[in-house]
Design a protein around this motif. Structure first.
Motif, PDB file in Angstrom:
ATOM      1  N   LYS A 124      28.043  42.062  38.502  1.00  0.00           N
ATOM      2  CA  LYS A 124      28.908  41.229  37.656  1.00  0.00           C
ATOM      3  C   LYS A 124      28.043  40.685  36.517  1.00  0.00           C
ATOM      4  CE  LYS A 124      31.294  39.516  41.772  1.00  0.00           C
ATOM      5  NZ  LYS A 124      31.362  38.431  42.721  1.00  0.00           N
ATOM      6  N   SER A 132      35.677  43.991  33.507  1.00  0.00           N
ATOM      7  CA  SER A 132      35.554  43.047  32.402  1.00  0.00           C
ATOM      8  C   SER A 132      36.133  43.631  31.118  1.00  0.00           C
ATOM      9  CB  SER A 132      34.073  42.687  32.201  1.00  0.00           C
ATOM     10  OG  SER A 132      33.914  41.994  31.001  1.00  0.00           O
ATOM     11  N   THR A 155      32.106  38.225  36.346  1.00  0.00           N
ATOM     12  CA  THR A 155      33.087  39.319  36.447  1.00  0.00           C
ATOM     13  C   THR A 155      32.369  40.662  36.607  1.00  0.00           C
ATOM     14  OG1 THR A 155      34.463  38.078  34.917  1.00  0.00           O
ATOM     15  CG2 THR A 155      35.095  40.358  35.282  1.00  0.00           C
ATOM     16  N   THR A 213      31.375  44.219  35.919  1.00  0.00           N
ATOM     17  CA  THR A 213      31.391  44.855  34.585  1.00  0.00           C
ATOM     18  C   THR A 213      32.558  45.829  34.476  1.00  0.00           C
ATOM     19  OG1 THR A 213      29.886  46.582  35.311  1.00  0.00           O
ATOM     20  CG2 THR A 213      28.900  44.650  34.260  1.00  0.00           C
ATOM     21  N   ASP A 250      36.413  42.025  28.443  1.00  0.00           N
ATOM     22  CA  ASP A 250      35.551  41.560  27.351  1.00  0.00           C
ATOM     23  C   ASP A 250      34.439  42.558  27.078  1.00  0.00           C
ATOM     24  OD1 ASP A 250      37.014  39.275  27.178  1.00  0.00           O
ATOM     25  OD2 ASP A 250      35.611  38.019  28.306  1.00  0.00           O
ATOM     26  N   LEU A 252      32.254  36.683  26.983  1.00  0.00           N
ATOM     27  CA  LEU A 252      31.221  36.752  28.008  1.00  0.00           C
ATOM     28  C   LEU A 252      30.275  35.555  28.026  1.00  0.00           C
ATOM     29  CD1 LEU A 252      30.399  40.565  28.011  1.00  0.00           C
ATOM     30  CD2 LEU A 252      31.508  39.263  29.809  1.00  0.00           C
ATOM     31  N   ALA A 265      40.963  46.447  32.415  1.00  0.00           N
ATOM     32  CA  ALA A 265      39.761  46.201  31.614  1.00  0.00           C
ATOM     33  C   ALA A 265      39.476  47.352  30.645  1.00  0.00           C
ATOM     34  CB  ALA A 265      38.566  46.002  32.542  1.00  0.00           C
TER      35      ALA A 265
END
Ligand code: BGC
Length: 766
Positions: A248, A257, A252, A254, A259, A755, A291
């Protein structure tokens, strides 16, 4: 007659022409195919097939995954085929040190060996993108030949701490080296109409609890250090695919995510390829889809259910799923190019590329009184150290390669015409056979096998051997691999190793003879306590299957060393800015790790903290000398860019190559905004320069090179003031300086405020 017959058979095998994997794709558009798919088919095609890992399946896997069929045996996985719609599967296989597939298959006589190339750390130490591109091209040739479509490489995470178990696969503590070397590798592989998967995006810098650990850092640290290399690669080399990591970032996963994967990677950097998860990463398939992580590898039943349920209950938009299916279809379509190829495996040529690249990245750290090269024919060598006879050619885990053969240092020396002392060879053979009896197999077959302890050699024996041989060469070896970090004891020499260094050094020096140490390692080790005992030290790294030949090439002077450290060697482990709290808390099974050092990793830290190191970033010697002179800037005021040139001259007696490194020292508009003393912005290796020959090297400094990441503005900002251009042959050895001014602060690129860390991070104040 018999001979002619044999030659005909040999050449038909050597030039065997195989039809590589030929997925033939339907002519219908992606939109039509997506329209024709059921929800199950959509959710299923964004997941692959692959390893039968007991912890995840087969009962926990989608029903049609239980017995995956992989046309390339031993490849890490395939995509999912939909026969009804004539959508074929494509094959994904590891790297990075070569293609990793099974070398033999049940009920088949044919073999499927691949060339083992040098590890990533060695490739980066070459500082030579042209050579790395050639390596990529050679690997790509084997990927295509064996019918795989995407190579799961290169791996460009940062050498944040030397104990990182996969550092051998990674390149450097510096993102510019990582980015440029990674881009070159990708361009080489992809010339063969096969894809790459740049991994592990991002911040997978160690192995402890890698599937769950939460890596916490500031936005600036993330952008400047841990994402920068990926940004360079994505923009310069357009990898077909990218692999998100296990960990993470700031809370979160990856792969879940948006973002990271959609906002930064796809929107800001314009990435158009496919994003896949690492194997079994993350904990929620629907979140991965939302995501923008297009494909889940190899996928579990839970992830499949997550996605179907989320679409049915409206929490995942079908459009998001469709977009991901579209990327998967694009990748399969792109892979069809291979269908037009008839590929030949350039076995001999690829081995030669591996050998050449290996010599290019070995680093001569010390060479008192020109102890090397040993260019006297038939020099009598007393060859010590287990790894002289069992040379470690690469690391373990997915970065391993099933090669046909490998050449040990001893064999390489014999082949080069040296007289390697026979009694010592015999003693080591016996010692290794005995040691093997006490070595326990690793917990899992793909984990590193414990290396045998060094042999105790009586001082009197060493004294006798010193009398009858010309020189002592001692190899110190290390291995490491995926799934676990190196222990601290792996960083330091063992007591037996220390004794060996001391006793050999004393015995040979007493006779006026020298000790040369070869470091057959995948990551750096402690050197301050013992290096004075050696006359010369060559870091050979883990150089691939041609190890012994390549090392002999350097030792004999056939090739002049030109590698440079892409990672600093500290005096002691505890001197590192990352020593505290590695690999996270709680220590036994870390659930989180905070990068308190901020951007001060590697040389950025040692320079700012003015802490001595043993060998600095960028350092490496040659058998010749170079002079860097005549710095010129195209302007003293910065507008859009500035050109820089220097002249490099070989002032010594033999031909050689120099790595010219350009660092920039940036001003800070605000005293609270601490910046590194200098940062690498560009580098270039000269061609092979003959004695007295010169080459003019040119660089361009762009706006972005001036910037730091400003969190308050969510932007890459270049502060007004004086910028120092520092050019040299290492981060310390700066030969030429010049300066230019930026009259006004520039916001070069505004990005998204994403992030941010969940908790306040008190980064190191320097
Ligand atoms: C590794 C990846 C690798 C994948 C497939 C994972 O365990 O982290 O680097 O590509 O397995 O073998």
């Amino acid at each position: 007659m018999k001979k002619i017959f044999l030659i005909i058979i040999w050449s038909s095998v050597a030039h065997q022409i195989v039809k590589a994997q030929t997925p033939s794709f339907p002519t219908s558009s992606n939109a039509d195919l997506i329209k024709a798919m059921t929800l199950y088919e959509k959710a299923r095609i964004i997941m692959g097939l692959g390893m039968d890992v007991p912890a995840f399946g087969p009962d926990k896997m989608p029903p049609d995954t239980a017995k995956p069929y992989n046309p390339v045996d031993g490849a890490a996985g395939t995509t999912y085929a939909i026969a009804r719609l004539k959508i074929p599967a494509i094959v994904l296989a590891d790297g990075p040190a070569g293609l990793r597939i099974n070398p033999t298959r049940a009920n088949e006589k044919n073999t499927y060996y691949c060339t083992a190339f040098p590890i990533g750390t060695l490739l980066a130490s070459s500082w030579n993108p042209t050579v790395v591109k050639n390596v990529g091209n050679a690997i790509g040739n084997e990927v295509a030949f064996y019918g795989a479509n995407v190579l799961l490489a290169p791996a460009i995470n940062i050498h944040r701490n030397p104990l990182g178990g996969r550092n051998f696969e990674y390149y450097s503590e510096d993102p510019v080296v990582s980015g440029k070397i990674g881009a070159a590798y990708i361009m080489g592989v992809q010339k063969n109409n096969v894809g790459t998967s740049i991994k592990h995006f991002a911040a997978n810098n160690h192995e402890a609890n890698r599937m769950n650990i939460d890596v916490q850092m500031t936005q600036r640290t993330l952008r400047e250090i841990y994402l920068r290399g990926f940004e360079i690669v994505v923009k310069e080399a357009k990898p077909w695919t990218l692999m998100s990591s296990y960990n993470k970032i700031n809370g979160t996963y990856t792969s879940q995510s948006n973002d990271l994967i959609t906002t930064i990677l796809q929107k800001e950097w314009g990435y158009k390829g496919l994003v896949m998860t690492d194997w079994f990463a993350g904990d929620n398939g629907a979140a991965q889809m939302a995501a923008g992580n297009h494909m889940i590898m190899p996928g579990t039943k839970k992830q499949l259910d997550d996605i179907i349920n989320a679409v049915n209950n409206g929490t995942l938009k079908i459009e998001s799923l469709n977009e991901n299916v579209d990327r998967v279809l694009n990748l399969i379509r792109q892979s069809q190019k291979i269908a037009t190829l008839k590929t030949i495996r350039n076995k001999t040529q690829n081995a030669a590329v591996s050998r050449m690249a290996a010599t290019e990245g070995m680093i001569l750290l010390k060479n008192e009184n020109s102890s090397l090269p040993l260019n006297k024919p038939a020099t009598k060598i007393a060859l010590y150290g287990n790894m002289s006879y069992r040379t470690v050619i690469g690391g373990t885990g997915s970065g391993d390669v099933n090669k046909e053969y490998s050449v040990s240092i001893a064999d390489g020396f014999v082949k080069a015409g040296y007289q390697v002392n026979n009694d010592i060879i015999k003693a080591y053979n016996n010692h290794l056979i005995e040691s093997d009896k006490n070595i326990k197999p690793p917990a899992m077959w793909f984990m590193p096998k414990e290396l045998p302890q060094e042999m105790d050699i009586a001082i009197a024996t060493l004294q006798n051997e010193a009398a009858t041989n010309d020189v002592a060469i001692l190899t110190i070896g290390r291995t490491s691999g995926e799934f676990e970090d190196r222990a601290l004891s792996n960083f330091y020499l063992s007591d037996k190793e220390k004794t060996l260094v001391k006793n050999i050094s004393d015995a040979y020096h007493a006779k006026g003879k020298k000790l040369i140490v070869l470091l057959n390692i995948g990551g750096i080790i402690e050197m301050a306590s013992w290096q004075a005992a050696a006359d010369a030290i060559l870091v050979t790294w883990q150089p691939g299957q041609e190890a012994g030949h390549a090392i002999a090439d350097i030792v004999s002077g056939k090739v002049n060393p030109s590698g440079k450290l892409a990672t600093t060697i500290p005096v002691d482990y505890n001197d590192l800015s990352t020593a505290n709290g590695f690999p996270g808390t709680p220590a036994a099974m870390p659930t989180s790790i905070t990068y308190n050092e901020g951007v001060y990793v590697g040389y950025r830290y040692f320079e700012k903290a003015t802490k001595p190191v043993v060998y600095e970033f960028g350092f490496g010697k040659s058998y010749t000398n170079f002079n860097i002179s005549n710095i010129k800037l195209t302007n003293s005021i910065f507008k859009n860019q500035i050109g820089v040139s220097v002249t490099v001259t070989n002032t010594g007696k033999v031909a050689g190559k120099e790595v010219v490194q350009l660092y920039l020292g940036a001003p800070s508009a605000n005293t609270d905004f601490s910046k590194p003393v200098k940062e690498l912005k560009a580098f270039m290796k000269t061609t092979l320069l003959a004695p007295q020959q010169s080459q003019v090297i040119q660089f361009t400094i762009s706006k972005r090179d001036l910037c730091s990441f400003n969190e308050a503005q969510s932007a890459w900002v270049a502060d007004a003031g004086k910028y120092e251009v520092l050019i040299g042959s290492s981060s310390k050895n700066i030969a030429q300086k010049a300066a230019f001014t930026l009259p006004q602060t520039m916001v070069v690129e505004k990005v998204n405020n994403v992030l941010a860390p969940i908790n306040n991070i008190n980064t190191l104040k320097l």
